[in-house]
Design a protein around this motif. Sequence first.
Motif, PDB file in Angstrom:
ATOM      1  N   ASP A 461       1.639  41.215  69.821  1.00 21.51           N
ATOM      2  CA  ASP A 461       0.337  41.012  70.461  1.00 21.51           C
ATOM      3  C   ASP A 461       0.431  41.488  71.906  1.00 21.51           C
ATOM      4  O   ASP A 461       0.742  40.716  72.818  1.00 21.51           O
ATOM      5  CB  ASP A 461      -0.045  39.528  70.377  1.00 21.51           C
ATOM      6  CG  ASP A 461      -1.351  39.209  71.104  1.00 21.51           C
ATOM      7  OD1 ASP A 461      -2.028  40.159  71.554  1.00 21.51           O
ATOM      8  OD2 ASP A 461      -1.676  38.010  71.224  1.00 21.51           O
ATOM      9  N   GLN A 595      11.144  25.945  77.179  1.00 24.12           N
ATOM     10  CA  GLN A 595       9.749  25.899  76.734  1.00 24.12           C
ATOM     11  C   GLN A 595       9.034  27.204  77.078  1.00 24.12           C
ATOM     12  O   GLN A 595       8.323  27.775  76.261  1.00 24.12           O
ATOM     13  CB  GLN A 595       9.054  24.714  77.423  1.00 24.12           C
ATOM     14  CG  GLN A 595       7.573  24.544  77.065  1.00 24.12           C
ATOM     15  CD  GLN A 595       7.381  23.994  75.661  1.00 24.12           C
ATOM     16  OE1 GLN A 595       8.326  23.491  75.067  1.00 24.12           O
ATOM     17  NE2 GLN A 595       6.170  24.093  75.141  1.00 24.12           N
ATOM     18  N   SER A 598      10.497  30.206  75.018  1.00 24.20           N
ATOM     19  CA  SER A 598      10.134  30.198  73.596  1.00 24.20           C
ATOM     20  C   SER A 598       8.694  30.653  73.375  1.00 24.20           C
ATOM     21  O   SER A 598       8.319  31.034  72.270  1.00 24.20           O
ATOM     22  CB  SER A 598      10.351  28.799  73.009  1.00 24.20           C
ATOM     23  OG  SER A 598       9.437  27.876  73.578  1.00 24.20           O
ATOM     24  N   ARG A 599       7.885  30.617  74.452  1.00 31.77           N
ATOM     25  CA  ARG A 599       6.495  31.092  74.310  1.00 31.77           C
ATOM     26  C   ARG A 599       6.436  32.570  73.955  1.00 31.77           C
ATOM     27  O   ARG A 599       5.450  33.029  73.394  1.00 31.77           O
ATOM     28  CB  ARG A 599       5.724  30.843  75.615  1.00 31.77           C
ATOM     29  CG  ARG A 599       5.186  29.429  75.756  1.00 31.77           C
ATOM     30  CD  ARG A 599       4.094  29.391  76.803  1.00 31.77           C
ATOM     31  NE  ARG A 599       2.978  30.281  76.509  1.00 31.77           N
ATOM     32  CZ  ARG A 599       2.046  30.631  77.395  1.00 31.77           C
ATOM     33  NH1 ARG A 599       2.129  30.187  78.632  1.00 31.77           N
ATOM     34  NH2 ARG A 599       1.069  31.439  77.055  1.00 31.77           N
ATOM     35  N   ARG A 601       7.858  33.981  71.645  1.00 30.56           N
ATOM     36  CA  ARG A 601       7.755  34.126  70.195  1.00 30.56           C
ATOM     37  C   ARG A 601       6.307  34.035  69.704  1.00 30.56           C
ATOM     38  O   ARG A 601       6.016  34.442  68.581  1.00 30.56           O
ATOM     39  CB  ARG A 601       8.627  33.076  69.498  1.00 30.56           C
ATOM     40  CG  ARG A 601      10.123  33.325  69.700  1.00 30.56           C
ATOM     41  CD  ARG A 601      10.974  32.501  68.769  1.00 30.56           C
ATOM     42  NE  ARG A 601      12.382  32.903  68.833  1.00 30.56           N
ATOM     43  CZ  ARG A 601      13.267  32.654  67.874  1.00 30.56           C
ATOM     44  NH1 ARG A 601      12.895  32.003  66.784  1.00 30.56           N
ATOM     45  NH2 ARG A 601      14.524  33.039  68.000  1.00 30.56           N
ATOM     46  N   GLU A 602       5.437  33.523  70.552  1.00 27.14           N
ATOM     47  CA  GLU A 602       4.019  33.472  70.166  1.00 27.14           C
ATOM     48  C   GLU A 602       3.429  34.866  70.022  1.00 27.14           C
ATOM     49  O   GLU A 602       2.450  35.065  69.297  1.00 27.14           O
ATOM     50  CB  GLU A 602       3.199  32.715  71.217  1.00 27.14           C
ATOM     51  CG  GLU A 602       3.482  31.239  71.304  1.00 27.14           C
ATOM     52  CD  GLU A 602       2.655  30.583  72.397  1.00 27.14           C
ATOM     53  OE1 GLU A 602       1.734  31.250  72.946  1.00 27.14           O
ATOM     54  OE2 GLU A 602       2.927  29.406  72.715  1.00 27.14           O
ATOM     55  N   PHE A 603       4.004  35.840  70.706  1.00 28.44           N
ATOM     56  CA  PHE A 603       3.416  37.180  70.749  1.00 28.44           C
ATOM     57  C   PHE A 603       3.971  38.106  69.667  1.00 28.44           C
ATOM     58  O   PHE A 603       3.509  39.220  69.503  1.00 28.44           O
ATOM     59  CB  PHE A 603       3.589  37.774  72.142  1.00 28.44           C
ATOM     60  CG  PHE A 603       3.082  36.853  73.217  1.00 28.44           C
ATOM     61  CD1 PHE A 603       1.714  36.597  73.343  1.00 28.44           C
ATOM     62  CD2 PHE A 603       3.963  36.182  74.064  1.00 28.44           C
ATOM     63  CE1 PHE A 603       1.241  35.721  74.316  1.00 28.44           C
ATOM     64  CE2 PHE A 603       3.490  35.304  75.024  1.00 28.44           C
ATOM     65  CZ  PHE A 603       2.118  35.068  75.153  1.00 28.44           C
ATOM     66  N   THR A 605       3.919  38.529  65.892  1.00 31.06           N
ATOM     67  CA  THR A 605       2.991  38.007  64.875  1.00 31.06           C
ATOM     68  C   THR A 605       3.105  38.791  63.573  1.00 31.06           C
ATOM     69  O   THR A 605       3.751  39.845  63.510  1.00 31.06           O
ATOM     70  CB  THR A 605       1.538  38.105  65.374  1.00 31.06           C
ATOM     71  OG1 THR A 605       1.141  39.488  65.390  1.00 31.06           O
ATOM     72  CG2 THR A 605       1.387  37.511  66.773  1.00 31.06           C
ATOM     73  N   THR A 834       2.468  33.339  63.824  1.00 29.80           N
ATOM     74  CA  THR A 834       3.364  33.821  64.885  1.00 29.80           C
ATOM     75  C   THR A 834       4.798  33.408  64.565  1.00 29.80           C
ATOM     76  O   THR A 834       5.042  32.481  63.777  1.00 29.80           O
ATOM     77  CB  THR A 834       2.986  33.234  66.258  1.00 29.80           C
ATOM     78  OG1 THR A 834       3.347  31.844  66.295  1.00 29.80           O
ATOM     79  CG2 THR A 834       1.506  33.413  66.543  1.00 29.80           C
ATOM     80  N   TRP A 835       5.721  34.086  65.204  1.00 32.84           N
ATOM     81  CA  TRP A 835       7.139  33.760  65.025  1.00 32.84           C
ATOM     82  C   TRP A 835       7.393  32.314  65.457  1.00 32.84           C
ATOM     83  O   TRP A 835       8.152  31.582  64.821  1.00 32.84           O
ATOM     84  CB  TRP A 835       7.957  34.743  65.848  1.00 32.84           C
ATOM     85  CG  TRP A 835       9.443  34.675  65.690  1.00 32.84           C
ATOM     86  CD1 TRP A 835      10.163  33.867  64.852  1.00 32.84           C
ATOM     87  CD2 TRP A 835      10.411  35.455  66.405  1.00 32.84           C
ATOM     88  NE1 TRP A 835      11.519  34.102  64.993  1.00 32.84           N
ATOM     89  CE2 TRP A 835      11.700  35.070  65.935  1.00 32.84           C
ATOM     90  CE3 TRP A 835      10.317  36.445  67.384  1.00 32.84           C
ATOM     91  CZ2 TRP A 835      12.874  35.642  66.427  1.00 32.84           C
ATOM     92  CZ3 TRP A 835      11.488  37.017  67.868  1.00 32.84           C
ATOM     93  CH2 TRP A 835      12.745  36.619  67.390  1.00 32.84           C
ATOM     94  N   ARG A 836       6.753  31.900  66.537  1.00 35.42           N
ATOM     95  CA  ARG A 836       6.976  30.535  67.030  1.00 35.42           C
ATOM     96  C   ARG A 836       6.494  29.505  66.014  1.00 35.42           C
ATOM     97  O   ARG A 836       7.175  28.502  65.764  1.00 35.42           O
ATOM     98  CB  ARG A 836       6.254  30.347  68.365  1.00 35.42           C
ATOM     99  CG  ARG A 836       6.602  29.033  69.061  1.00 35.42           C
ATOM    100  CD  ARG A 836       5.906  28.914  70.411  1.00 35.42           C
ATOM    101  NE  ARG A 836       6.357  27.742  71.146  1.00 35.42           N
ATOM    102  CZ  ARG A 836       5.864  27.357  72.301  1.00 35.42           C
ATOM    103  NH1 ARG A 836       4.891  28.061  72.878  1.00 35.42           N
ATOM    104  NH2 ARG A 836       6.328  26.285  72.918  1.00 35.42           N
ATOM    105  N   GLU A 837       5.356  29.750  65.423  1.00 31.80           N
ATOM    106  CA  GLU A 837       4.838  28.813  64.406  1.00 31.80           C
ATOM    107  C   GLU A 837       5.758  28.775  63.184  1.00 31.80           C
ATOM    108  O   GLU A 837       6.044  27.712  62.629  1.00 31.80           O
ATOM    109  CB  GLU A 837       3.436  29.246  63.958  1.00 31.80           C
ATOM    110  CG  GLU A 837       2.336  29.050  64.978  1.00 31.80           C
ATOM    111  CD  GLU A 837       1.031  29.682  64.514  1.00 31.80           C
ATOM    112  OE1 GLU A 837       0.988  30.217  63.383  1.00 31.80           O
ATOM    113  OE2 GLU A 837       0.056  29.665  65.288  1.00 31.80           O
TER     114      GLU A 837
END
Length: 839
Positions: A461, A595, A598-599, A601-603, A605, A834-837
């Motif tokens: 993303d 924290q 690790s954000r 990983r939200e990008f 997808t 997302t990867w984080r999810e």
Amino acid sequence: MKLLVLDGNSLVNRAFYGIKLLTTKDGRPTNAIYGFLNTLQGLMNAHDPDEVAIAWDLKAPTFRHKMYDGYKATRKGMPQELADQMPVLKELLGYLGYPMVSREGYEADDILGTLSAAWGARQDDCLLATGDRDSLQLVSETATVLLTATRMGRSETVVMDLAAVREKYGVEPKQLIQVKSLMGDTSDNIPGVAGIGEKTALALIQKFGTLDGVYEHIDDAAIKPGVRTKLLAHREEALLSRTLATIDCAAPIETGEGTYKRQPGDPAAAAAMLADLEMHSMIGRLGLPEPGAAAPAAAAEVPAACLSPLPESLTGPVYLARGEQGWYAVADGAPYSVEEDRLPALLDGEAELRVFDAKPLYHIALDAGGEGKAITFDGKLAAYLLNPSASEYSVGHLAAEYGVQPAFVCEDCPDAGVLAGLCEALQAKVTADGMDELLRTIELPLARVLADMERYGMQLDGAGLEAFGQTLKTELDACLARIWEAVGYEFNLNSPKQLGQALFDKLGLPPRKKTKSGYSTDAETLESLRGYHPVIEDILQYRVYQKLNSTYVEGLLRQLGPDGRVHSTFIQTETRTGRISSTEPNLQNIPVRTQLGSRLREFFTAKPGWLLADADYSQIELRILAHISGDETMRQAFANGEDIHRSTAAKIYNLPPEMVTPQLRSSAKAVNFGIVYGIGAYSLSQDIGVSVKEADQFIKNYLATFPGVKRYMDDTIAFGQEHGYVATLYGRRRALPELASNNRNVRALGERIAMNTPIQGTAADVIKLAMVRVWQRLREEKLAARLILQVHDELIVETPPEEKEQVARILKEEMQGAANFTVPLTADVGEGFTWREAH
């Protein structure tokens, strides 16, 4: 005319201690040779001398030893690893044509002094390369000392001419003899005047000129009473020290012009020797011919079809590689060119292909809808398995290393003549070392999987990441403003010198250590200053934000492709443990522990409408340790599905599991993961915040609780010492010459690697095998889902929603079934956009 003289012993010592221990595959140390050649070549390139001499000490006592029994008496003997390299280096220098000079009864320093004096008498320039400051007394209008050191593997040189000596010491070069007569020299065990150091000695010589001048003015008011007492008490030692410290400039050696012209030597012998020492890159850097470059006499009789097109009909195996002019093949003993449009048919055809570097060929096959089924062997992967420590794997260098002579000469493609012979030599060695199955069932099929992962890439993303970068920049600005306000003025926070001045001069914080440029402001120093001033937290936070923004946000955006995906390159031949690495971008080190980190990983997808399925092995290295050590207590804990860290703490402290506190569990976790890395009491104490004594007891309790682990550690080290290597459960070897070192620190490092390699390396083998199984299963079941990423013990599959249950089942079954150990392997599967999810 210009003469370059090298103090051989000084420079080789600095090379040995300045470069980590390097060895050949069979354990011969090479770091001093490599470092010396680096330094020598650098000096030759920088100064282009007309003549060059390398001066060596001899073992025989010198006139100084005969004059004073204590001379150099406190020096330790030469380490065996260095002593082993000395005759090899001298033989090699002879082949390279370098004149060498030594004289019984004299040191290399005396040879430097004699040659500099002789060349100075002719008004010719003389450069003296040494790491020893004693030679600074030789600096003159015609003689310059090149103070040379090797630090962190790199050669550094400081030019010391007349002006530099005067500026640094405030005396003339010859007066440095007088300074040393007063201050002595602990490294050479020159006594000097007890209690007088360099500062006092320099001040005395600056004022009175010489040692005699000092004693002539012994009652001068400038000499403090305490210093006067020391001078009078140790006058004889001072006079002796002056003689010992004076370099003899009239040693009986040849000094005539032309004596030290570099000779032609034997370049072929030098190249062969470097190849035997596995210093293949040095061959080219020294301008030497590649060993085996000339064909043997019989090869001239072989008709060489120099890169004519590959015929349609082929018999026997075809050897395939890529050269400077494109793909080439060797078939039926002759070289051929291969047009790229012919490769897909060849890669999935009937001919058996033995290739060098399979991954690019798998790319071509997969792009064409095939799989590259004709590839049966990869020479590059074989070479990596045989020597995972090598810096490069190329056909020419490997042919020299394995002694492969060219079967024919092809001017258009010099490597073609050795390709077939090299592949066969590598295959034979892989078989002899018991790694056939490892190559055939893990590494070679994995190259296909990695090629597919590179082609497919991972969705990023970009807009979201860019917005995150803007947030970081806002935080950076706010951090910087608070730092400037706390210090009281603006400065460049990225300048260690300016930051050091702000923290230690302006704010008065206690400095921890100093560097050549000022105070140290590295991470360790700043961490130690937490709590001294609020500004430290802001500086540490600033660095976190800055790294996230520059390395990850800006770095990832640069790698974003037009398809909205990043296509990392996965490298199979880089790590010594067998782990895969990745680059451009490196997806193996996306931060997850913080924290903010690790954000990121939200990008990463799934593509629109799809999901990511993320499967992660649970504590795979500890499970392998339980299996490989045979420790029943540890095996039982895993068999019962216990929390291994809580279980470990309960057993060590003899507590019911429910009474184990989070702190005790954390301590047990640190030991569980650290024990096979050879963690010591000090490191553990730092990790878990207890005293060294408590940490030591913790380790002892652990090893008493899990005797199988202690037995495994001892047995593995013993095996490594006996055989020179250790291996994973799948036969992957790692040579450990460190275990034979006479240096205690090097040997301890070898022991830690020995304990860890079978565990970490086996984990790498298992995850690779799981990747191959998952990839094949997805294709066999004709799913649209694709394996797109591996990070450590984690696999990620991009899947349409309708296939997610099937994909989760495949991931779990193939990862858990990849190995049949005495403790179960478990893999946890998550999902998300997302990867984080998903993780």
